[in-house]
Scaffold this motif. Structure first.
Motif, PDB file in Angstrom:
ATOM      1  N   SER A  38       3.969   7.845   6.444  1.00  0.00           N
ATOM      2  CA  SER A  38       4.347   9.307   7.133  1.00  0.00           C
ATOM      3  C   SER A  38       4.649  10.527   6.373  1.00  0.00           C
ATOM      4  N   PHE A  39       4.912   9.769   5.043  1.00  0.00           N
ATOM      5  CA  PHE A  39       5.183  11.269   3.986  1.00  0.00           C
ATOM      6  C   PHE A  39       3.736  11.680   3.272  1.00  0.00           C
ATOM      7  N   LEU A  40       2.629  11.108   3.989  1.00  0.00           N
ATOM      8  CA  LEU A  40       1.114  11.576   3.518  1.00  0.00           C
ATOM      9  C   LEU A  40       0.412  12.455   4.791  1.00  0.00           C
ATOM     10  N   PRO A  41       1.315  13.170   5.423  1.00  0.00           N
ATOM     11  CA  PRO A  41       0.510  13.681   6.603  1.00  0.00           C
ATOM     12  C   PRO A  41      -0.720  14.547   6.071  1.00  0.00           C
ATOM     13  N   TYR A  42      -0.805  15.099   4.790  1.00  0.00           N
ATOM     14  CA  TYR A  42      -2.160  15.752   4.494  1.00  0.00           C
ATOM     15  C   TYR A  42      -3.262  14.874   3.727  1.00  0.00           C
TER      16      TYR A  42
ATOM     17  N   ASP B 187       0.745  -1.167  -0.026  1.00  0.00           N
ATOM     18  CA  ASP B 187       0.248   0.024   0.065  1.00  0.00           C
ATOM     19  C   ASP B 187       0.659   1.282   0.046  1.00  0.00           C
ATOM     20  N   ALA B 188       2.116   1.199   0.912  1.00  0.00           N
ATOM     21  CA  ALA B 188       2.735   2.351   0.971  1.00  0.00           C
ATOM     22  C   ALA B 188       3.477   2.733  -0.359  1.00  0.00           C
ATOM     23  N   LYS B 189       3.845   1.568  -1.086  1.00  0.00           N
ATOM     24  CA  LYS B 189       4.784   1.899  -2.299  1.00  0.00           C
ATOM     25  C   LYS B 189       3.656   2.702  -3.304  1.00  0.00           C
ATOM     26  N   ILE B 190       2.330   2.191  -3.520  1.00  0.00           N
ATOM     27  CA  ILE B 190       1.488   2.878  -4.356  1.00  0.00           C
ATOM     28  C   ILE B 190       1.181   4.102  -4.020  1.00  0.00           C
ATOM     29  N   ALA B 191       1.005   4.385  -2.575  1.00  0.00           N
ATOM     30  CA  ALA B 191       0.940   5.862  -2.298  1.00  0.00           C
ATOM     31  C   ALA B 191       1.901   6.664  -2.436  1.00  0.00           C
ATOM     32  N   GLY B 192       3.110   5.838  -2.326  1.00  0.00           N
ATOM     33  CA  GLY B 192       4.329   6.753  -2.610  1.00  0.00           C
ATOM     34  C   GLY B 192       4.246   7.486  -4.214  1.00  0.00           C
TER      35      GLY B 192
END
Length: 440
Positions: free
Chosen positions: A320-324, A277-282
Motif C-alpha cells: 500500500s506504500f507503493l501506489p506509484y 517481498d514487502a520488506k525488500i520493496a520497503g
C-alpha cells in the motif's frame, strides 16, 4: 579506455574468494569451506598503483564432474576465461599439485591468454618454497607464491598481472550507466529475467532454490544505451536460513538495492506476494529508488477475466506504500512481455530525473490548498508559503510552511497526489522536506 579484465580461476577450495576479497578490499565473495560455494562469477572494480582493472571471481573448476551445478560452474568459468585479458590461475601449496590442476592448466593453455600461476597458502616462504617449485611441472610459467589470508606476496603478484596490461588506465570516469537491481525470493525466475535482458546465459539457471547466491553485475546494451544489471541472491525468510550463506545473500540484496537506480521486484505469480517481498520493496521505497513490480511465471496461472485485477488488488493491498509502482505481468519461460522490461525501466529513469518548474509547482499547490483547507490545531492554521524542487533521483521538494508541527503526514500525501496527478512520476517515490519560515 576500457578496464582490463582479470579472472581468478582454479579448482574449488584453493582460496579464490579469499584472494578476491583481499584485492577488492571488501567482503564481496562468499568464503566458506564447502566446495562449490562461489557458484557464479562475481565482479569487482580494483586498483593497483596507476592501474584500474575489473576482477572476476569464478566458481571452482572441476573438470570431470557431472553434478549439474558444478557443470554449469565450469561453463561460467569458461565464459570468464574467454572475456578476461589476464588469468590468475590459483593453486594450493598445502594440497600440492593434483590432477585437477593439470586439467585446469590444459584448459587455460588452450585459451591463449596470458596466465599468471599463483601458489596460495604459502604462509611462510622459508617453509613452503621447496613445495612451490613443484608447480613448475604445470609448464605454465613461474609460480608466484602468496598467502591471500595473510596478505603476503600480493604486491609481487599484482606487478606480474599488471605487466600484461597495455598501459595504465589513469583517471577513472564516473560511471553514469543506469543500474537495475533484480530482487526477489529464490526461484521466482530472477536469473531467467536477467538472461532475457542480456540475451545470453550469463547467470546459472536451475531449479535448485537459491542457485544464484551472490549479486552479479552484468553490462547490457539496449537501443545503443548501456545498463548495469545487478542480479541478487534470492531472499529467504529468516526462519529458513540454515547456512550463513543465506545470511550473506540477504545483506547482498540490501546492498544491491542501495547501488541501484531502479529495482525490479520479482514476484512468483503462482505463489503471490509475501511479507518478505514487502520488506525488500520497503527498503527500495525508503531509499527513494525507482520500482517496477514484475509478476513472473504468468503462464502458469489459470486465468479468467478477473485474474489480473485480483492479482493487482492483492499486490496494491500488501504494498500500500507503493501506489506509484507499475506492475508488469510476464513469463520469462515463454518470453511473454519480457520485451517491455526496458521500456518500463526507461520510463522510470526519466521520471526519477524529471524536474518541474517552481512556478508550476506553486500553481498546483495553490489550487490544492483552495480545494482542501490545510489542517489547524488549537486555533492555529497551517499556511503553505512556497514549494520548490531541490533534487532528483528521487525527485525532492521543499515546502515552506508557518509551523512544521501542523504539516500532518496526510496533508503532505495530499500535496504529493496532486503533483502526481499533474506529472505522473510513475515508478518513483517523491521526497518532501518541510521547512519553517516565520511570517513577516
Amino acid at each position: 579506455m576500457s578496464r582490463p579484465i582479470v579472472a581468478v580461476v582454479g579448482r574449488p577450495n584453493v582460496g579464490k574468494s579469499t584472494l578476491f576479497n583481499v584485492l577488492a578490499g571488501e567482503r564481496i565473495s562468499i568464503v566458506q569451506d564447502t566446495p562449490g560455494v562461489t557458484r557464479d562469477r562475481i565482479y569487482a572494480d580494483c586498483t593497483w598503483l596507476n592501474y584500474n582493472y575489473t576482477l572476476i571471481d569464478t566458481g571452482g573448476i572441476e573438470p570431470d564432474s557431472q553434478d549439474v551445478i558444478l557443470k554449469q560452474m565450469r561453463e561460467q568459468a569458461q565464459i570468464a576465461i574467454e572475456t578476461a585479458d589476464v588469468i590468475l590461475f590459483l593453486t594450493d601449496v598445502r594440497q600440492g599439485l593434483v590432477d585437477a590442476d593439470s586439467k585446469v592448466a590444459d584448459l587455460l593453455r588452450k585459451s591463449g591468454k596470458p596466465v599468471v600461476l599463483v601458489v596460495n597458502k604459502v604462509d611462510s616462504f622459508e617453509k613452503f618454497m621447496p613445495d612451490v617449485y613443484e608447480f613448475y611441472n604445470l609448464g605454465i610459467g613461474d609460480p608466484v607464491p602468496i598467502s591471500a589470508a595473510s596478505r603476503l606476496g600480493i604486491g609481487d603478484m599484482l606487478d606480474v598481472v599488471t605487466s600484461y596490461f597495455q598501459n595504465p588506465d589513469l583517471g577513472e570516469e564516473e560511471d553514469e550507466r543506469p543500474r537495475i537491481a533484480i530482487v526477489g525470493k529464490p526461484n521466482v525466475g530472477k536469473s531467467s529475467i536477467v538472461n532475457h535482458m542480456v540475451g545470453e546465459n550469463r547467470v546459472i539457471v536451475s531449479d535448485v532454490a537459491g542457485t544464484t547466491r551472490d549479486a552479479i553485475d552484468t553490462t547490457v546494451k539496449y537501443h545503443k544505451k548501456e545498463y548495469v544489471l545487478i542480479d541478487t541472491a534470492g531472499l529467504r525468510r529468516k526462519s529458513k536460513i540454515k547456512e550463513e550463506i543465506e545470511r550473506y545473500s540477504i545483506i547482498r540484496a540490501v546492498t544491491a538495492v542501495e547501488r541501484a537506480d531502479v529495482v525490479l521486484m520479482v514476484i512468483d505469480a503462482a505463489e503471490g506476494i509475501s511479507e518478505q517481498d514487502a520488506k525488500i520493496a520497503g527498503i527500495a521505497h525508503e531509499r527513494g529508488k525507482g520500482i517496477l513490480i514484475v509478476v513472473n511465471k504468468w503462464d502458469l496461472v489459470e486465468k479468467n477475466d478477473k485474474t489480473i485485477k485480483e492479482q493487482t488488488n492483492r499486490i496494491r493491498e500488501v504494498l500500500s506504500f507503493l501506489p506509484y509502482a507499475e506492475i508488469l505481468f510476464i513469463s520469462a519461460e515463454t518470453g511473454q512481455r519480457t520485451g517491455k522490461l526496458f521500456e518500463y525501466v526507461d520510463m522510470i529513469l526519466a521520471n526519477q530525473s524529471m524536474r518541474v518548474a517552481t512556478g508550476v509547482l506553486n500553481e498546483i499547490m495553490a489550487e490544492a490548498v483552495a480545494m482542501q483547507q490545510p489542517p489547524s490545531d488549537k486555533g492555529k492554521r497551517l499556511k503553505l508559503y512556497y514549494i520548490t524542487q531541490v533534487g532528483v533521483k528521487p525527485p525532492t521538494f521543499v515546502i515552506f510552511v508557518n509551523d512544521k508541527e501542523l504539516m500532518h503526514f496526510s496533508y503532505t500525501r495530499y500535496i504529493e497526489n496532486k503533483i502526481r496527478e499533474a506529472f505522473g512520476f510513475k515508478g518513483t517515490s517523491l521526497k518532501f522536506i518541510i521547512r519553517e519560515r516565520k511570517e513577516k
